[in-house]
Design an enzyme around this catalytic site. Structure first.
Site, PDB file in Angstrom:
ATOM      1  CE  LYS A  17      -3.038  -2.529   3.080  1.00  0.00           C
ATOM      2  NZ  LYS A  17      -3.383  -2.675   4.531  1.00  0.00           N
ATOM      3  N   GLY A  18       2.123   1.072   0.337  1.00  0.00           N
ATOM      4  CA  GLY A  18       2.984   2.227   0.584  1.00  0.00           C
ATOM      5  C   GLY A  18       3.178   3.158  -0.601  1.00  0.00           C
ATOM      6  CD  GLU A  47       8.257  -0.736  -3.056  1.00  0.00           C
ATOM      7  OE1 GLU A  47       7.193  -0.222  -2.672  1.00  0.00           O
ATOM      8  OE2 GLU A  47       8.590  -1.911  -2.817  1.00  0.00           O
ATOM      9  CG  ASP A  48       6.845   2.118   0.154  1.00  0.00           C
ATOM     10  OD1 ASP A  48       7.577   1.258  -0.391  1.00  0.00           O
ATOM     11  OD2 ASP A  48       6.137   1.858   1.151  1.00  0.00           O
ATOM     12  CG  ASP A  55      15.231  -1.545   4.433  1.00  0.00           C
ATOM     13  OD1 ASP A  55      15.988  -0.629   4.749  1.00  0.00           O
ATOM     14  OD2 ASP A  55      14.936  -2.463   5.217  1.00  0.00           O
ATOM     15  CE  LYS A  90      14.946   3.099   5.811  1.00  0.00           C
ATOM     16  NZ  LYS A  90      14.408   2.193   6.851  1.00  0.00           N
ATOM     17  CG  PHE A 119      11.234   2.180  10.771  1.00  0.00           C
ATOM     18  CD1 PHE A 119      11.545   1.101   9.944  1.00  0.00           C
ATOM     19  CD2 PHE A 119       9.894   2.431  11.053  1.00  0.00           C
ATOM     20  CE1 PHE A 119      10.543   0.291   9.415  1.00  0.00           C
ATOM     21  CE2 PHE A 119       8.894   1.620  10.521  1.00  0.00           C
ATOM     22  CZ  PHE A 119       9.210   0.552   9.713  1.00  0.00           C
ATOM     23  CB  VAL A 120      11.082   7.165   7.322  1.00  0.00           C
ATOM     24  CG1 VAL A 120      12.484   7.722   7.580  1.00  0.00           C
ATOM     25  CG2 VAL A 120      11.111   6.212   6.118  1.00  0.00           C
ATOM     26  CG  ASP A 128       2.361   0.792   7.711  1.00  0.00           C
ATOM     27  OD1 ASP A 128       3.279   0.564   6.897  1.00  0.00           O
ATOM     28  OD2 ASP A 128       1.973  -0.041   8.543  1.00  0.00           O
ATOM     29  NE  ARG A 137      -0.824   1.902   4.870  1.00  0.00           N
ATOM     30  CZ  ARG A 137       0.205   1.089   4.677  1.00  0.00           C
ATOM     31  NH1 ARG A 137       1.281   1.521   4.059  1.00  0.00           N
ATOM     32  NH2 ARG A 137       0.172  -0.153   5.117  1.00  0.00           N
TER      33      ARG A 137
HETATM   34  P1  IMP Z   1      13.130  -4.462   1.353  1.00  0.00           P
HETATM   35  O1  IMP Z   1      12.560  -5.746   0.805  1.00  0.00           O
HETATM   36  O2  IMP Z   1      14.029  -4.707   2.523  1.00  0.00           O
HETATM   37  O3  IMP Z   1      13.760  -3.595   0.305  1.00  0.00           O
HETATM   38  O4  IMP Z   1      11.926  -3.717   2.031  1.00  0.00           O
HETATM   39  C1  IMP Z   1      11.078  -2.923   1.364  1.00  0.00           C
HETATM   40  C2  IMP Z   1       9.814  -2.770   2.175  1.00  0.00           C
HETATM   41  O5  IMP Z   1      10.087  -2.680   3.587  1.00  0.00           O
HETATM   42  C3  IMP Z   1       9.152  -1.474   1.815  1.00  0.00           C
HETATM   43  O6  IMP Z   1       8.287  -1.655   0.719  1.00  0.00           O
HETATM   44  C4  IMP Z   1       8.448  -1.110   3.089  1.00  0.00           C
HETATM   45  O7  IMP Z   1       7.179  -1.721   3.119  1.00  0.00           O
HETATM   46  C5  IMP Z   1       9.299  -1.674   4.180  1.00  0.00           C
HETATM   47  N1  IMP Z   1      10.189  -0.666   4.803  1.00  0.00           N
HETATM   48  C6  IMP Z   1      11.536  -0.604   4.748  1.00  0.00           C
HETATM   49  N2  IMP Z   1      12.022   0.437   5.430  1.00  0.00           N
HETATM   50  C7  IMP Z   1      10.944   1.080   5.918  1.00  0.00           C
HETATM   51  C8  IMP Z   1      10.798   2.270   6.718  1.00  0.00           C
HETATM   52  O8  IMP Z   1      11.754   2.979   7.126  1.00  0.00           O
HETATM   53  N3  IMP Z   1       9.514   2.616   7.024  1.00  0.00           N
HETATM   54  C9  IMP Z   1       8.436   1.889   6.611  1.00  0.00           C
HETATM   55  N4  IMP Z   1       8.532   0.791   5.867  1.00  0.00           N
HETATM   56  C10 IMP Z   1       9.776   0.378   5.523  1.00  0.00           C
HETATM   57 MG    MG Z   2       6.345  -1.219   0.442  1.00  0.00          MG
END
Ligand code: IMP
Ligand code: MG
Length: 190
Positions: free
Chosen positions: A47-48, A104-105, A108, A136, A157-158, A164, A170
């Site tokens: 949803k992000g 994508e939001d 990470d 990040k 963490f944001v 959310d 959100r």
């Molecule tokens: P990745 O698979 O580790 O790249 O994670 C991506 C997903 O983790 C994002 O789509 C978010 O849903 C969540 N995520 C990672 N960091 C944050 C953050 O700082 N705040 C909120 N959601 C996060």
């Molecule tokens: Mg996401």
């Protein structure tokens, strides 16, 4: 009832005006890069990515479609992606031979996007590019090529602007850094 967001906010990392200015730039850049193409499909990761998509598309002045996909990582703690990803809701569009832009939001570790990329590429689109509002970089475990990045942010963490805390907040028009103490205390309550 959730508490007022101010209780979890350590600081505003990216304010509304800065977000909107950068999103307008991204939209203009995407419009230039895809000029002449008629089969652009923006794929919003729920949803992000919702707020980002709806603001970004207002600045894309070439014809395009939108679609949505929801994924979840499981076996993971709320704040960490394990690499095990599942499709919760799939696209409704046939993507063969389409130009795809994933919206994508935040990226990470990169596990979520890496999985999405593999899934979409198997369906033989014309090409797939990635547009993320936040990145990040220092947290990356999988090296993926990201074509459009709104902001590189530190390892904090944001929340807000699509992201959310326990599904709340959100709607905030800015990106805020979570106060670690406040959120940790809250998690123990749950
Ligand atoms: P990745 O698979 O580790 O790249 O994670 C991506 C997903 O983790 C994002 O789509 C978010 O849903 C969540 N995520 C990672 N960091 C944050 C953050 O700082 N705040 C909120 N959601 C996060
Ligand atoms: Mg996401």
């Amino acid at each position: 009832m959730p508490r007022p967001y101010q209780e979890y906010l350590q600081e505003i990392l990216i304010d509304e005006a800065t977000l909107q200015k950068r999103i307008a730039e991204l939209g203009q850049q995407i419009s230039r890069d895809y000029a002449g193409k008629t089969d652009l499909l923006l794929i919003c990761i729920l949803k992000g990515g919702v707020l980002f998509l709806t603001d970004l598309m207002r600045h894309i002045d070439i014809p395009h479609h939108i679609d949505f996909m929801a994924v979840s990582s499981y076996g993971a703690q709320a704040r960490q992606s394990s690499g095990a990803v599942r499709i919760e809701m799939d696209l409704h569009t046939d993507i063969a031979n389409r130009h795809l832009l994933i919206v994508e939001d935040i990226i990470d570790s990169g596990h979520t996007l890496s999985y999405i990329l593999r899934t979409l590429e198997a369906r033989q689109p014309a090409d797939v590019k990635i547009c993320t509002l936040l990145s990040k970089r220092e947290r990356r475990e999988i090296d993926i090529k990201v074509d459009y990045i709104g902001f590189e942010i530190p390892n904090k963490f944001v929340f807000g602007y699509g992201l959310d805390l326990d599904e709340y907040y959100r709607n905030l028009p800015f990106i805020g850094v979570v106060r670690a103490e406040a959120y940790a205390t809250k998690s123990e309550d749950a």
